[in-house]
Design a protein around this motif. Structure first.
Motif, mmCIF file in Angstrom:
data_model
loop_
_atom_site.group_PDB
_atom_site.id
_atom_site.type_symbol
_atom_site.label_atom_id
_atom_site.label_comp_id
_atom_site.label_asym_id
_atom_site.label_seq_id
_atom_site.Cartn_x
_atom_site.Cartn_y
_atom_site.Cartn_z
ATOM 1 N N ALA A 162 0.738 -1.084 -0.103
ATOM 2 C CA ALA A 162 0.000 -0.057 -0.123
ATOM 3 C C ALA A 162 0.805 1.200 -0.040
ATOM 4 O O ALA A 162 0.282 2.326 -0.607
ATOM 5 C CB ALA A 162 -0.888 0.053 1.127
ATOM 6 N N ASP A 163 2.145 1.427 0.488
ATOM 7 C CA ASP A 163 2.647 2.373 0.396
ATOM 8 C C ASP A 163 3.994 2.497 -0.555
ATOM 9 O O ASP A 163 4.925 3.361 -0.660
ATOM 10 C CB ASP A 163 3.699 2.463 1.900
ATOM 11 C CG ASP A 163 4.656 1.205 2.217
ATOM 12 O OD1 ASP A 163 4.550 0.096 1.207
ATOM 13 O OD2 ASP A 163 5.513 1.270 3.021
ATOM 14 N N ASP A 164 3.681 1.317 -1.511
ATOM 15 C CA ASP A 164 4.805 1.269 -2.552
ATOM 16 C C ASP A 164 4.675 2.792 -3.793
ATOM 17 O O ASP A 164 3.672 3.109 -4.144
ATOM 18 C CB ASP A 164 4.543 0.073 -3.468
ATOM 19 C CG ASP A 164 5.600 0.061 -4.440
ATOM 20 O OD1 ASP A 164 5.974 0.902 -5.304
ATOM 21 O OD2 ASP A 164 6.047 -1.158 -4.275
ATOM 22 N N PRO A 165 5.686 3.309 -3.820
ATOM 23 C CA PRO A 165 5.752 4.538 -4.712
ATOM 24 C C PRO A 165 5.156 4.179 -6.201
ATOM 25 O O PRO A 165 4.472 5.222 -6.939
ATOM 26 C CB PRO A 165 7.247 4.888 -4.940
ATOM 27 C CG PRO A 165 7.841 4.491 -3.768
ATOM 28 C CD PRO A 165 7.113 3.243 -3.157
ATOM 29 N N ARG A 184 5.121 11.803 -4.287
ATOM 30 C CA ARG A 184 6.356 12.617 -3.618
ATOM 31 C C ARG A 184 7.156 12.201 -2.769
ATOM 32 O O ARG A 184 6.514 11.455 -1.670
ATOM 33 C CB ARG A 184 5.363 14.154 -3.157
ATOM 34 C CG ARG A 184 4.841 14.997 -4.220
ATOM 35 C CD ARG A 184 4.357 16.300 -3.509
ATOM 36 N NE ARG A 184 5.254 16.707 -2.681
ATOM 37 C CZ ARG A 184 6.182 17.803 -3.191
ATOM 38 N NH1 ARG A 184 6.113 18.048 -4.384
ATOM 39 N NH2 ARG A 184 6.645 18.487 -2.435
ATOM 40 N N TYR A 185 8.423 12.031 -3.081
ATOM 41 C CA TYR A 185 9.126 11.628 -2.075
ATOM 42 C C TYR A 185 9.293 12.445 -0.730
ATOM 43 O O TYR A 185 9.884 12.024 0.390
ATOM 44 C CB TYR A 185 10.693 11.096 -2.747
ATOM 45 C CG TYR A 185 10.631 9.910 -3.431
ATOM 46 C CD1 TYR A 185 10.592 8.500 -2.892
ATOM 47 C CD2 TYR A 185 10.360 9.844 -4.753
ATOM 48 C CE1 TYR A 185 10.821 7.295 -3.518
ATOM 49 C CE2 TYR A 185 10.526 8.791 -5.483
ATOM 50 C CZ TYR A 185 10.592 7.538 -4.861
ATOM 51 O OH TYR A 185 10.863 6.575 -5.769
ATOM 52 N N LEU A 186 8.979 13.623 -0.708
ATOM 53 C CA LEU A 186 9.365 14.482 0.184
ATOM 54 C C LEU A 186 7.972 14.544 1.024
ATOM 55 O O LEU A 186 8.024 15.680 1.929
ATOM 56 C CB LEU A 186 9.516 15.925 -0.325
ATOM 57 C CG LEU A 186 10.748 16.028 -1.032
ATOM 58 C CD1 LEU A 186 11.108 17.485 -1.580
ATOM 59 C CD2 LEU A 186 12.047 15.924 0.197
ATOM 60 N N SER A 187 6.990 13.731 0.845
ATOM 61 C CA SER A 187 5.959 13.617 1.618
ATOM 62 C C SER A 187 6.211 12.875 2.685
ATOM 63 O O SER A 187 7.294 12.161 2.741
ATOM 64 C CB SER A 187 4.475 13.055 0.838
ATOM 65 O OG SER A 187 4.723 11.846 0.602
ATOM 66 N N ALA A 188 5.193 12.970 3.932
ATOM 67 C CA ALA A 188 5.251 12.222 4.885
ATOM 68 C C ALA A 188 5.267 10.593 4.477
ATOM 69 O O ALA A 188 6.514 10.027 5.150
ATOM 70 C CB ALA A 188 4.323 12.071 5.816
ATOM 71 N N PHE A 243 11.188 6.176 2.452
ATOM 72 C CA PHE A 243 11.894 5.681 1.222
ATOM 73 C C PHE A 243 13.173 6.250 0.936
ATOM 74 O O PHE A 243 14.087 5.815 0.434
ATOM 75 C CB PHE A 243 10.656 5.607 -0.034
ATOM 76 C CG PHE A 243 9.739 4.707 -0.044
ATOM 77 C CD1 PHE A 243 9.911 3.707 -0.548
ATOM 78 C CD2 PHE A 243 8.587 5.005 0.757
ATOM 79 C CE1 PHE A 243 8.819 2.597 -0.594
ATOM 80 C CE2 PHE A 243 7.502 4.133 0.853
ATOM 81 C CZ PHE A 243 7.753 2.861 0.046
ATOM 82 N N VAL A 244 13.049 7.705 1.130
ATOM 83 C CA VAL A 244 14.373 8.467 0.968
ATOM 84 C C VAL A 244 15.429 7.858 1.977
ATOM 85 O O VAL A 244 16.493 7.886 1.629
ATOM 86 C CB VAL A 244 14.040 9.981 1.104
ATOM 87 C CG1 VAL A 244 15.353 10.896 1.105
ATOM 88 C CG2 VAL A 244 13.332 10.454 0.027
ATOM 89 N N ALA A 245 15.002 7.636 3.134
ATOM 90 C CA ALA A 245 15.878 7.188 4.309
ATOM 91 C C ALA A 245 16.440 6.071 3.781
ATOM 92 O O ALA A 245 17.478 5.505 4.032
ATOM 93 C CB ALA A 245 15.210 7.080 5.801
ATOM 94 N N GLY A 246 15.506 4.993 3.240
ATOM 95 C CA GLY A 246 15.750 3.686 2.782
ATOM 96 C C GLY A 246 17.002 3.731 1.741
ATOM 97 O O GLY A 246 17.948 2.927 1.823
ATOM 98 N N PHE A 247 16.735 4.434 0.837
ATOM 99 C CA PHE A 247 17.798 4.645 -0.347
ATOM 100 C C PHE A 247 19.173 5.270 0.433
ATOM 101 O O PHE A 247 20.069 4.567 -0.073
ATOM 102 C CB PHE A 247 17.139 6.086 -1.258
ATOM 103 C CG PHE A 247 16.316 5.437 -2.542
ATOM 104 C CD1 PHE A 247 16.864 4.546 -3.247
ATOM 105 C CD2 PHE A 247 15.078 6.073 -2.409
ATOM 106 C CE1 PHE A 247 16.006 4.138 -4.452
ATOM 107 C CE2 PHE A 247 14.101 5.842 -3.582
ATOM 108 C CZ PHE A 247 14.497 4.967 -4.334
#
Length: 285
Positions: free
Chosen positions: A141-144, A217-221, A226-230
């Motif tokens: 459900a949270d997949d980009p 948006r990767y900058l959304s909550a 995902f950004v931290a994961g990268f």
């Protein structure tokens, strides 16, 4: 001799590219890039007893551990007959495949896992989050990329491995490396392959491409984990022993089916770093 070998491979796999129309586990998915991703390739030995048995746009690896075979990734459902044909063309019996390692719960890498597990009797191994997606046969459900849609045959026989856990089999030890970002359940795998007294570490890296469906948006909550994961994955790829890199999509790692240049894993991370930085810059504007 190479020409003769290629001709024999083409003859032996000519019928394998057409899966049975009535098989629900290999029923072709109507994917825009399927023809590109599944461009036929003969099996290729990488180093030692490690092989590539996949395609021009989707990597599938095979490891001979003496006590059985290990496959990595399963491509699209319709790819399964060709994968099995390539395993045979490399001189192996698909029934000797004991485990199939998964890099991510997306249809282009996990779509063929259910059929491969059924046809070989193998157990599929994934991360905890990856296993959830494979059991459901659908993106989380949270997949980009969730809005792209698409489901694939669900996998029933699964084993979960954690970051840093080792699968010991025969003369081979395969280490799981959590590499989140593209999905939160992405997992990369590494092992040593040896020949003529020389050993090299091979890394089969999960996708690190920061792509998403429109509007995400990767900058959304929801996107910030995902950004931290990268970033976690970049640090891991910078530090991991890596003599030979296989990426889930070969073109993400450079020219050819694998990259044996020094610093290949760091370069792989750097490519994603640049793509993610550009993506975040666009989102800030």
């Amino acid at each position: 001799m190479k020409t003769i070998a290629l001709a024999l491979w083409m003859m032996g796999t000519a019928g394998a590219s057409q899966p049975a129309a009535d098989d629900p586990l290999t029923r072709p998915m109507a994917v825009e890039r399927a023809k590109e991703w599944l461009a036929p390739q003969p099996p290729e030995r990488i180093f030692g007893k490690s092989w590539l048995v996949g395609f021009g746009g989707l990597s599938v690896a095979l490891i001979d551990t003496v006590d059985g075979l290990v496959l990595i990734d399963g491509a699209l459902p319709q790819a399964v007959p060709m994968i099995l044909a390539n395993v045979r063309a490399a001189g192996f019996d698909p029934k000797d495949i004991k485990y199939i390692l998964s890099t991510e719960p997306h249809y282009d890498h996990g779509g063929g896992l259910a059929a491969l597990a059924r046809d070989t009797g193998a157990t599929v191994i994934a991360s905890a989050r990856g296993a959830e997606g494979l059991r459901a046969g659908a993106m989380a459900a949270d997949d980009p990329q969730l809005a792209y849609g698409g489901t694939w045959p669900a996998v029933e026989r699964l084993r979960v491995m954690a970051d840093g856990e080792v699968l010991a089999m025969g003369d081979t030890q395969i280490t799981a490396h959590a590499t989140p970002g593209h999905t939160m359940g992405s997992m990369s795998w590494s092992w040593k392959a040896c020949e003529a007294g020389t050993c090299k570490t091979i890394v089969f890296a999960s996708s690190l491409n920061p792509v998403s469906a429109d509007g995400y948006r990767y900058l959304s909550a929801a996107g910030k984990p995902f950004v931290a994961g990268f970033e976690q994955s970049y640090r891991k790829m910078d530090a991991i022993p890596c003599d030979i890199l296989i990426s889930a999509h070969p073109d993400n790692a450079g020219a050819g089916r694998f990259n044996d240049k020094p610093g290949a894993c760091r370069a792989y991370a750097d490519r994603s770093r640049g793509l993610l930085a550009k993506r975040l810059d666009r989102e800030r504007k």
